[in-house]
Motif scaffolding. Structure first.
Motif, short mmCIF file in Angstrom:
data_model
loop_
_atom_site.label_atom_id
_atom_site.label_comp_id
_atom_site.label_asym_id
_atom_site.label_seq_id
_atom_site.Cartn_x
_atom_site.Cartn_y
_atom_site.Cartn_z
N UNK A 45 0.86 -1.18 0.00
CA UNK A 45 0.00 0.00 0.00
C UNK A 45 0.90 1.23 0.00
N UNK A 46 0.62 2.13 -0.92
CA UNK A 46 1.38 3.37 -0.98
C UNK A 46 2.20 3.47 -2.25
N UNK A 47 2.58 4.70 -2.60
CA UNK A 47 3.30 4.92 -3.85
C UNK A 47 4.72 4.35 -3.86
N UNK A 48 5.33 4.16 -2.71
CA UNK A 48 6.70 3.65 -2.72
C UNK A 48 6.76 2.16 -3.06
N UNK A 49 5.61 1.49 -3.07
CA UNK A 49 5.56 0.07 -3.40
C UNK A 49 5.09 -0.17 -4.83
N UNK A 50 5.19 0.83 -5.67
CA UNK A 50 4.70 0.75 -7.05
C UNK A 50 5.34 -0.42 -7.81
N UNK A 51 6.64 -0.62 -7.66
CA UNK A 51 7.31 -1.72 -8.35
C UNK A 51 6.85 -3.07 -7.83
N UNK A 52 6.64 -3.17 -6.52
CA UNK A 52 6.17 -4.42 -5.94
C UNK A 52 4.75 -4.75 -6.40
N UNK A 53 3.91 -3.74 -6.51
CA UNK A 53 2.54 -3.93 -6.99
C UNK A 53 2.57 -4.41 -8.44
N UNK A 54 3.39 -3.77 -9.26
CA UNK A 54 3.47 -4.16 -10.67
C UNK A 54 3.97 -5.60 -10.80
N UNK A 55 4.96 -5.97 -10.01
CA UNK A 55 5.50 -7.33 -10.06
C UNK A 55 4.45 -8.35 -9.62
N UNK A 56 3.74 -8.06 -8.55
CA UNK A 56 2.73 -8.99 -8.06
C UNK A 56 1.54 -9.10 -9.00
N UNK A 57 1.13 -8.00 -9.63
CA UNK A 57 0.06 -8.07 -10.61
C UNK A 57 0.48 -8.89 -11.83
N UNK A 58 1.73 -8.74 -12.23
CA UNK A 58 2.24 -9.52 -13.35
C UNK A 58 2.30 -11.01 -12.99
#
Length: 82
Positions: A45-58
């Motif tokens: 949660x939060x903008x600093x986890x943008x890369x982690x969110x993208x990786x998990x969605x992928x």
């Protein structure tokens, strides 16, 4: 019109094990990867986890592709994203 509801019947472990042996290993691995990715998304949660969110969605999309090819009912969803 008469509406009937039936109680849920628990499945014995031996029956679940026999059903599980019929599912290919790649599908079981994809199910595990999809549930792990969906669980990880709740922690990002939060903008600093943008890369982690993208990786998990992928990862979730990749696993869902395998699951959908085997059985569309096995798709794991997270927040309307599948």
């Amino acid at each position: 019109m008469i509406s009937m509801t039936f109680p849920d019947v628990p499945m014995p472990d031996r029956v679940a094990e026999r059903i599980g042996k019929q599912i290919p290993e790649r599908v079981l691995e994809a199910e595990k990867a999809a549930t792990e990715a969906a669980a990880s998304l709740t922690l990002c949660i939060g903008p600093r986890y943008r890369d982690a969110v993208a990786y998990n969605l992928q990862s979730l999309a990749r696993a869902n592709k395998v699951l959908a090819a085997y059985n569309p009912g096995l798709i794991v969803q997270f927040g309307g994203v599948s």
